[in-house]
Write a protein that holds these residues in place. Structure first.
Motif, PDB file in Angstrom:
ATOM      1  N   LEU A   1       0.831  -1.201   0.000  1.00 18.71           N
ATOM      2  CA  LEU A   1       0.000   0.000   0.000  1.00 18.71           C
ATOM      3  C   LEU A   1       0.871   1.258   0.000  1.00 18.71           C
ATOM      4  O   LEU A   1       2.003   1.246   0.483  1.00 18.71           O
ATOM      5  CB  LEU A   1      -0.887   0.032   1.257  1.00 18.71           C
ATOM      6  CG  LEU A   1      -2.031  -0.959   1.385  1.00 18.71           C
ATOM      7  CD1 LEU A   1      -2.706  -0.766   2.743  1.00 18.71           C
ATOM      8  CD2 LEU A   1      -3.042  -0.786   0.259  1.00 18.71           C
TER       9      LEU A   1
ATOM     10  N   LYS B   1       0.022   5.807   4.587  1.00 18.09           N
ATOM     11  CA  LYS B   1      -0.155   7.083   5.274  1.00 18.09           C
ATOM     12  C   LYS B   1       0.111   6.912   6.774  1.00 18.09           C
ATOM     13  O   LYS B   1       0.308   7.882   7.492  1.00 18.09           O
ATOM     14  CB  LYS B   1      -1.579   7.599   5.077  1.00 18.09           C
ATOM     15  CG  LYS B   1      -1.763   9.061   5.447  1.00 18.09           C
ATOM     16  CD  LYS B   1      -1.064   9.977   4.452  1.00 18.09           C
ATOM     17  CE  LYS B   1      -1.355  11.454   4.735  1.00 18.09           C
ATOM     18  NZ  LYS B   1      -0.831  11.934   6.011  1.00 18.09           N
TER      19      LYS B   1
ATOM     20  N   LYS C   1     -11.861   5.845   4.604  1.00 16.19           N
ATOM     21  CA  LYS C   1     -11.846   4.845   3.524  1.00 16.19           C
ATOM     22  C   LYS C   1     -10.422   4.455   3.115  1.00 16.19           C
ATOM     23  O   LYS C   1     -10.087   4.347   1.935  1.00 16.19           O
ATOM     24  CB  LYS C   1     -12.636   5.351   2.317  1.00 16.19           C
ATOM     25  CG  LYS C   1     -14.129   5.572   2.600  1.00 16.19           C
ATOM     26  CD  LYS C   1     -14.862   6.045   1.371  1.00 16.19           C
ATOM     27  CE  LYS C   1     -16.373   6.053   1.597  1.00 16.19           C
ATOM     28  NZ  LYS C   1     -16.792   6.834   2.782  1.00 16.19           N
ATOM     29  N   LEU C   2      -9.581   4.237   4.116  1.00 15.95           N
ATOM     30  CA  LEU C   2      -8.217   3.769   3.875  1.00 15.95           C
ATOM     31  C   LEU C   2      -8.153   2.253   4.000  1.00 15.95           C
ATOM     32  O   LEU C   2      -8.928   1.644   4.741  1.00 15.95           O
ATOM     33  CB  LEU C   2      -7.259   4.412   4.879  1.00 15.95           C
ATOM     34  CG  LEU C   2      -7.140   5.942   4.827  1.00 15.95           C
ATOM     35  CD1 LEU C   2      -6.227   6.440   5.944  1.00 15.95           C
ATOM     36  CD2 LEU C   2      -6.614   6.404   3.478  1.00 15.95           C
ATOM     37  N   GLU C   3      -7.196   1.650   3.307  1.00 13.71           N
ATOM     38  CA  GLU C   3      -6.996   0.200   3.346  1.00 13.71           C
ATOM     39  C   GLU C   3      -5.973  -0.166   4.419  1.00 13.71           C
ATOM     40  O   GLU C   3      -5.182   0.678   4.862  1.00 13.71           O
ATOM     41  CB  GLU C   3      -6.510  -0.301   1.977  1.00 13.71           C
ATOM     42  CG  GLU C   3      -7.437   0.007   0.826  1.00 13.71           C
ATOM     43  CD  GLU C   3      -8.775  -0.697   0.966  1.00 13.71           C
ATOM     44  OE1 GLU C   3      -8.787  -1.844   1.444  1.00 13.71           O
ATOM     45  OE2 GLU C   3      -9.798  -0.090   0.608  1.00 13.71           O
TER      46      GLU C   3
ATOM     47  N   ASN D   1      -3.506   3.746   0.873  1.00 11.02           N
ATOM     48  CA  ASN D   1      -4.266   3.522  -0.358  1.00 11.02           C
ATOM     49  C   ASN D   1      -3.491   2.617  -1.297  1.00 11.02           C
ATOM     50  O   ASN D   1      -2.252   2.604  -1.285  1.00 11.02           O
ATOM     51  CB  ASN D   1      -4.546   4.853  -1.066  1.00 11.02           C
ATOM     52  CG  ASN D   1      -5.406   5.779  -0.233  1.00 11.02           C
ATOM     53  OD1 ASN D   1      -6.542   5.447   0.078  1.00 11.02           O
ATOM     54  ND2 ASN D   1      -4.861   6.935   0.138  1.00 11.02           N
ATOM     55  N   LYS D   2      -4.236   1.874  -2.112  1.00  5.31           N
ATOM     56  CA  LYS D   2      -3.594   1.039  -3.119  1.00  5.31           C
ATOM     57  C   LYS D   2      -3.005   1.912  -4.208  1.00  5.31           C
ATOM     58  O   LYS D   2      -3.550   2.950  -4.557  1.00  5.31           O
ATOM     59  CB  LYS D   2      -4.605   0.058  -3.709  1.00  5.31           C
ATOM     60  CG  LYS D   2      -5.085  -0.991  -2.718  1.00  5.31           C
ATOM     61  CD  LYS D   2      -6.064  -1.957  -3.366  1.00  5.31           C
ATOM     62  CE  LYS D   2      -6.504  -3.016  -2.356  1.00  5.31           C
ATOM     63  NZ  LYS D   2      -7.496  -3.948  -2.942  1.00  5.31           N
TER      64      LYS D   2
END
Length: 592
Positions: free
Chosen positions: A366, A369, A559-561, A590-591
């Motif tokens: 990813l 962050k 909406k983070l992975e 994020n991707k």
């Protein structure tokens, strides 16, 4: 700290080394701390008897913020009874004028308005009004104003321990090297003062020593030699020794002024012993500071005025030798280097190289962050932590925020480190003080508690931050008792800022059997991977669970992975499967 404790129906005052045992309504030897309703109250809190703006050189402090102004204050009362006291009008006074109250915030505002870089607690013995001084110092830290104690050195060990990271400098009056003279004529005892001097030094508080040379009392060659030798052997040859002249005052009106020849004799003794910085004070004599290596003149003083100052970055501009002292920078000092991780740049770099040789990237990670990183000793969890930092360091950030739980100090809310720089064996990191102050100002549950920042959960991350984010500043946040929902508000702000990167520090379960640890840790890892807040409450454990839950809640909102990178336990190193600690690393972002 709590300033008193109960024993056998009495309250024991913990402010100075007399440890007065006070019955109800009894006042301590200082005359200003009283047992009221089984609590010791500092009667002079908010009630100042002396208030001035002085050059810092007047304290005297010569290696601390040269040519700066210090807001100086004192109250009435003292725990000593010196017969030559120049401030006896307040130090030996027991009547407290309570007609005017001034708060810590008001005092700091005055210091700001008058452009004072420090606040000095002086004129009388400050340890007797430490509750007041501490609250002022805490408020002052929020604005980058430093704090100074001018003291007889008879603090309690509890107070000196509490001063860590809060009081920046002390000038201690080492009045004699004669135990009988202390006990009979001064107060306290010599041995305790000597031990306290060493304690100040150990706690990274800048120390300067003053001796008032009094004819026939403490001016023998033998005694002056003992003082100078103690300073060199126990405080270091760079420690400044101020030799001051006596003039008749208070009860010592029959003694003569100290002759210059005696002051010069003391100066020569200090130099012969090997002290690098010996100064003759309060007679208008020119006092110079020279580089200890090349003898370049760095600072020249006359009275309390700086005539010359060529110190650059706390160093000699000619040979770059560091000048010991505090020169406009406060440092979050290393607390666990040499235990949790090596105190050597070379050793840490060898660890990192070894860790990086131990993995291969199978798929694109990813775009991180934030990371979750463990904080045990590097031999246990260093590989796991390094993996997260390595994979997250592809993008540069202005500021890295590291958040971890407090393991030693109980408090509520969060403490944000308000220092200028952060010490690591790989080199110091600049603290983003503006960002830190904004957090303290924005969130009512954020403050600065210096003792909270002797914390390994955050410090173990700092060498990785220095190595992988070379151009970034750092913000350190340690949390105590706090609802993760509150912390999530702060974390969301961090994640929304394109210039900030976040490190959440945590280990997983502690001291279960290997099978039980794996079971509990798998629940936690699944909760992170699936961003399932309810799953955390199904048996997962982590010392930094508050930070982890706050991060995952923020990740859901933004909406983070999430991506689990690695999991291991202490068993992998110790082969002891009876008391296991779990470690994991994860990316949040994020991707690509």
């Amino acid at each position: 700290m709590k300033y008193y404790k109960e024993e056998n129906g009495k309250q024991i005052c913990l402010l100075c080394s007399y440890y007065c045992h006070l019955k109800p309504n009894q006042i301590g030897i200082c005359g200003v701390n009283k047992n009221i309703d089984n609590k010791i109250e500092c009667l002079v809190y908010g009630h100042i008897s002396a208030f001035n703006i002085d050059p810092i050189e007047k304290k005297p402090l010569y290696h601390f913020l040269p040519n700066s102004k210090s807001l100086s204050l004192g109250t009435v009362g003292c725990n000593f009874k010196c017969s030559f006291c120049q401030n006896h009008g307040i130090s030996q006074e027991k009547n407290i004028d309570k007609s005017r109250y001034i708060s810590p915030k008001e005092i700091v505002q005055i210091a700001l308005n008058k452009k004072c870089e420090s606040i000095s607690y002086t004129y009388n013995e400050p340890t007797i009004f430490y509750p007041f001084a501490k609250d002022i110092a805490l408020e002052a830290k929020k604005f980058g104003i430093k704090s100074v104690f001018v003291t007889n050195g008879f603090e309690s060990s509890e107070v000196i321990e509490d001063m860590k990271g809060l009081i920046d400098a002390v000038n201690v009056d080492l009045k004699s090297f004669n135990e009988n003279y202390y006990k009979k004529e001064l107060g306290g005892n010599l041995q305790q003062v000597l031990e306290n001097l060493i304690h100040f030094k150990k706690n990274n508080i800048w120390v300067e020593v003053t001796t008032l040379v009094i004819p026939t009392k403490n001016d023998s060659k033998e005694e002056l030699y003992k003082i100078a030798n103690f300073i060199k052997q126990n405080l270091g040859e760079e420690t400044p020794w101020h030799i001051s002249a006596f003039h008749p005052d208070y009860k010592e009106l029959s003694l003569n002024n100290t002759p210059f020849e005696k002051l010069k004799e003391a100066f020569d003794i200090g130099k012969k012993v090997g002290l690098k910085n010996v100064y003759i004070g309060n007679i208008g004599y020119e006092n110079n500071t020279y580089c200890s290596f090349c003898n370049e003149l760095l600072l020249s003083r006359e009275y309390y005025k700086i005539k010359k100052n060529i110190v650059k970055n706390a160093s000699c501009p000619k040979c770059k030798t560091k000048l010991q002292g505090v020169f406009n920078m406060s440092t979050r000092a290393k607390a666990v280097a040499g235990t949790f991780y090596p105190n050597s740049k070379e050793e840490i770099l060898k660890y990192i190289q070894h860790f990086n040789n131990g993995f291969k990237i199978k798929q694109e990670p990813l775009n991180a962050k934030a990371i979750i990183s463990p904080h045990a000793g590097y031999i246990y969890s260093g590989f796991t932590a390094n993996l997260a930092f390595n994979l997250a360091s592809k993008q540069e950030y202005k500021t890295v925020v590291v958040i971890g739980p407090s393991h030693k100090v109980y408090f509520e809310g969060c403490s944000v480190a308000l220092y200028d720089e952060y010490e690591t064996p790989l080199g110091n990191i600049e603290v983003d003080l503006k960002y830190s102050l904004n957090l303290v100002d924005k969130y009512s549950w954020c403050d600065f508690l210096p003792s909270a920042h002797l914390e390994h959960s955050t410090e173990t991350q700092a060498p990785f931050i220095k190595h992988y984010f070379k151009n970034s500043k750092i913000v350190e946040i340690v949390y105590g008792k706090i609802d993760f929902n509150l912390l999530a508000l702060l974390i969301e702000d961090i994640l929304k800022n394109k210039d900030t990167f976040l490190v959440i520090s945590t280990d997983l379960s502690h001291f279960y059997t290997l099978s039980e640890a794996n079971k509990k840790d798998n629940i936690c890892l699944n909760a992170i991977a699936k961003k399932d807040m309810q799953l955390f409450d199904s048996g997962a454990e982590a010392c930094g669970m508050i930070g982890v839950k706050a991060l995952i809640k923020s990740a859901i909102n933004l909406k983070l992975e999430t991506e689990i990178l690695h999991y291991c336990t202490s068993y992998d190193k110790t082969k002891d499967n009876s008391k296991v600690v779990g470690y994991a690393a994860a990316l949040i972002g994020n991707k690509n």
